[in-house]
Design a protein around this motif. Structure first.
Motif, PDB file in Angstrom:
ATOM      1  N   ARG A   1      -1.051   8.269 -11.086  1.00 10.15           N
ATOM      2  CA  ARG A   1      -2.509   8.162 -11.063  1.00 10.15           C
ATOM      3  C   ARG A   1      -2.958   6.699 -11.009  1.00 10.15           C
ATOM      4  NH1 ARG A   1      -5.371  11.980 -14.909  1.00 10.15           N
ATOM      5  NH2 ARG A   1      -4.864  13.353 -13.197  1.00 10.15           N
ATOM      6  N   LEU A   2      -2.301   5.837 -11.778  1.00 14.73           N
ATOM      7  CA  LEU A   2      -2.695   4.428 -11.821  1.00 14.73           C
ATOM      8  C   LEU A   2      -2.253   3.639 -10.588  1.00 14.73           C
ATOM      9  CD1 LEU A   2      -2.078   3.476 -15.548  1.00 14.73           C
ATOM     10  CD2 LEU A   2      -4.256   3.940 -14.414  1.00 14.73           C
ATOM     11  N   SER A   3      -1.336   4.183  -9.810  1.00 13.99           N
ATOM     12  CA  SER A   3      -0.864   3.461  -8.629  1.00 13.99           C
ATOM     13  C   SER A   3      -1.825   3.571  -7.451  1.00 13.99           C
ATOM     14  CB  SER A   3       0.509   3.979  -8.206  1.00 13.99           C
ATOM     15  OG  SER A   3       0.414   5.310  -7.736  1.00 13.99           O
ATOM     16  N   ARG A   4      -2.739   4.493  -7.494  1.00 12.63           N
ATOM     17  CA  ARG A   4      -3.679   4.673  -6.392  1.00 12.63           C
ATOM     18  C   ARG A   4      -4.794   3.637  -6.479  1.00 12.63           C
ATOM     19  NH1 ARG A   4      -0.900   7.201  -2.989  1.00 12.63           N
ATOM     20  NH2 ARG A   4      -2.780   7.456  -1.796  1.00 12.63           N
ATOM     21  N   PRO A   5      -5.198   3.048  -5.371  1.00 10.64           N
ATOM     22  CA  PRO A   5      -6.296   2.071  -5.405  1.00 10.64           C
ATOM     23  C   PRO A   5      -7.621   2.758  -5.716  1.00 10.64           C
ATOM     24  CG  PRO A   5      -5.606   2.490  -3.152  1.00 10.64           C
ATOM     25  CD  PRO A   5      -4.654   3.227  -4.033  1.00 10.64           C
ATOM     26  N   ARG A   6      -8.495   2.005  -6.335  1.00 13.65           N
ATOM     27  CA  ARG A   6      -9.817   2.509  -6.701  1.00 13.65           C
ATOM     28  C   ARG A   6     -10.887   1.699  -5.974  1.00 13.65           C
ATOM     29  NH1 ARG A   6      -7.391   6.517  -8.297  1.00 13.65           N
ATOM     30  NH2 ARG A   6      -6.692   6.757 -10.423  1.00 13.65           N
ATOM     31  N   ALA A   7     -11.991   2.337  -5.646  1.00 13.80           N
ATOM     32  CA  ALA A   7     -13.066   1.670  -4.917  1.00 13.80           C
ATOM     33  C   ALA A   7     -13.758   0.610  -5.757  1.00 13.80           C
ATOM     34  CB  ALA A   7     -14.083   2.701  -4.429  1.00 13.80           C
TER      35      ALA A   7
ATOM     36  N   LEU B   1      -3.925  -9.767  -9.536  1.00 10.53           N
ATOM     37  CA  LEU B   1      -3.463  -9.112 -10.754  1.00 10.53           C
ATOM     38  C   LEU B   1      -3.559  -7.587 -10.630  1.00 10.53           C
ATOM     39  CD1 LEU B   1      -2.517  -9.366 -13.720  1.00 10.53           C
ATOM     40  CD2 LEU B   1      -4.924  -9.371 -14.350  1.00 10.53           C
ATOM     41  N   ILE B   2      -4.680  -7.098 -10.128  1.00 13.01           N
ATOM     42  CA  ILE B   2      -4.859  -5.656  -9.962  1.00 13.01           C
ATOM     43  C   ILE B   2      -3.836  -5.095  -8.979  1.00 13.01           C
ATOM     44  CG2 ILE B   2      -6.426  -3.902  -9.034  1.00 13.01           C
ATOM     45  CD1 ILE B   2      -8.732  -5.553 -10.274  1.00 13.01           C
ATOM     46  N   SER B   3      -3.620  -5.795  -7.859  1.00 10.06           N
ATOM     47  CA  SER B   3      -2.677  -5.307  -6.847  1.00 10.06           C
ATOM     48  C   SER B   3      -1.248  -5.315  -7.358  1.00 10.06           C
ATOM     49  CB  SER B   3      -2.782  -6.157  -5.581  1.00 10.06           C
ATOM     50  OG  SER B   3      -4.046  -6.027  -4.991  1.00 10.06           O
ATOM     51  N   VAL B   4      -0.884  -6.346  -8.108  1.00  2.00           N
ATOM     52  CA  VAL B   4       0.473  -6.407  -8.663  1.00  2.00           C
ATOM     53  C   VAL B   4       0.685  -5.270  -9.662  1.00  2.00           C
ATOM     54  CG1 VAL B   4       1.972  -7.769 -10.169  1.00  2.00           C
ATOM     55  CG2 VAL B   4       0.861  -8.842  -8.218  1.00  2.00           C
ATOM     56  N   MET B   5      -0.319  -5.022 -10.508  1.00  2.00           N
ATOM     57  CA  MET B   5      -0.188  -3.942 -11.488  1.00  2.00           C
ATOM     58  C   MET B   5      -0.124  -2.571 -10.813  1.00  2.00           C
ATOM     59  SD  MET B   5       0.206  -5.280 -14.268  1.00  2.00           S
ATOM     60  CE  MET B   5       0.028  -6.850 -15.026  1.00  2.00           C
ATOM     61  N   ARG B   6      -0.945  -2.358  -9.793  1.00  4.14           N
ATOM     62  CA  ARG B   6      -0.901  -1.073  -9.078  1.00  4.14           C
ATOM     63  C   ARG B   6       0.417  -0.910  -8.330  1.00  4.14           C
ATOM     64  NH1 ARG B   6      -5.326   1.588 -10.173  1.00  4.14           N
ATOM     65  NH2 ARG B   6      -7.361   0.574 -10.190  1.00  4.14           N
TER      66      ARG B   6
END
Length: 159
Positions: free
Chosen positions: A130-136, A103-108
């Motif tokens: 900003r929201l397309s960048r992955p977060r740790a 879900l997180i990967s699809v949204m990003r």
């Protein structure tokens, strides 16, 4: 180190379970993109698009493997011994983490597409970029969201 991308780099082979079968050169490119993200290096949008596609396929493969492991563990709990309940918990936890990371990967990935289509000077373009960048913390967010449902589904806590 970003744990999500470190794991994705290791489980890219599970993407073959859903038909994500690429040439060795493309597979190496996916692995390299995931390695850069695991080290939290800055990557461009084309590499990020490759990495998101690889992550989504790898996590879907992990979902399929977790379902098979849960089915085996549920069989063993009933037929062999109740100690396999811990294996049920682990498989359900990995299933929940995998689904949350999908879900997180699809949204990003959708935000990455939105950032590429919109003007970077508008506020929607800046938010999408900003929201397309992955977060740790993506992996830890998925793990935290999966703990209670896995405990409940495996019967360790009451609802």
């Amino acid at each position: 180190m970003d744990l999500n991308w470190y794991i994705v780099r290791r489980i890219l082979v599970l993407g073959r379970l859903i038909g994500h079968d690429l040439s060795p050169e493309e597979r190496a490119e996916e692995r390299e993109s995931c390695q850069h993200l695991a080290r939290q290096e800055e990557v461009d949008s084309s590499d990020l698009d490759i990495a998101y596609t690889a992550a989504i396929s790898a996590w879907w493969g992990a979902v399929m493997a977790a379902i098979a492991l849960a089915a085996l563990a549920l069989f063993l709990v009933d037929k062999v011994h109740t100690v396999f309940g811990a294996l049920v918990l682990v498989s359900l936890l990995s299933l929940g983490i995998s689904l949350a990371l999908i879900l997180i990967s699809v949204m990003r990935d959708a935000m990455l597409d939105r950032a590429g289509d919109s003007d970077p000077d508008t506020w929607t373009g800046r938010i999408a970029a900003r929201l397309s960048r992955p977060r740790a913390y993506d992996f830890w967010l998925a793990a935290a969201a999966s703990v209670w449902p896995a405990l409940w589904a495996s019967g360790f806590v009451g609802g």
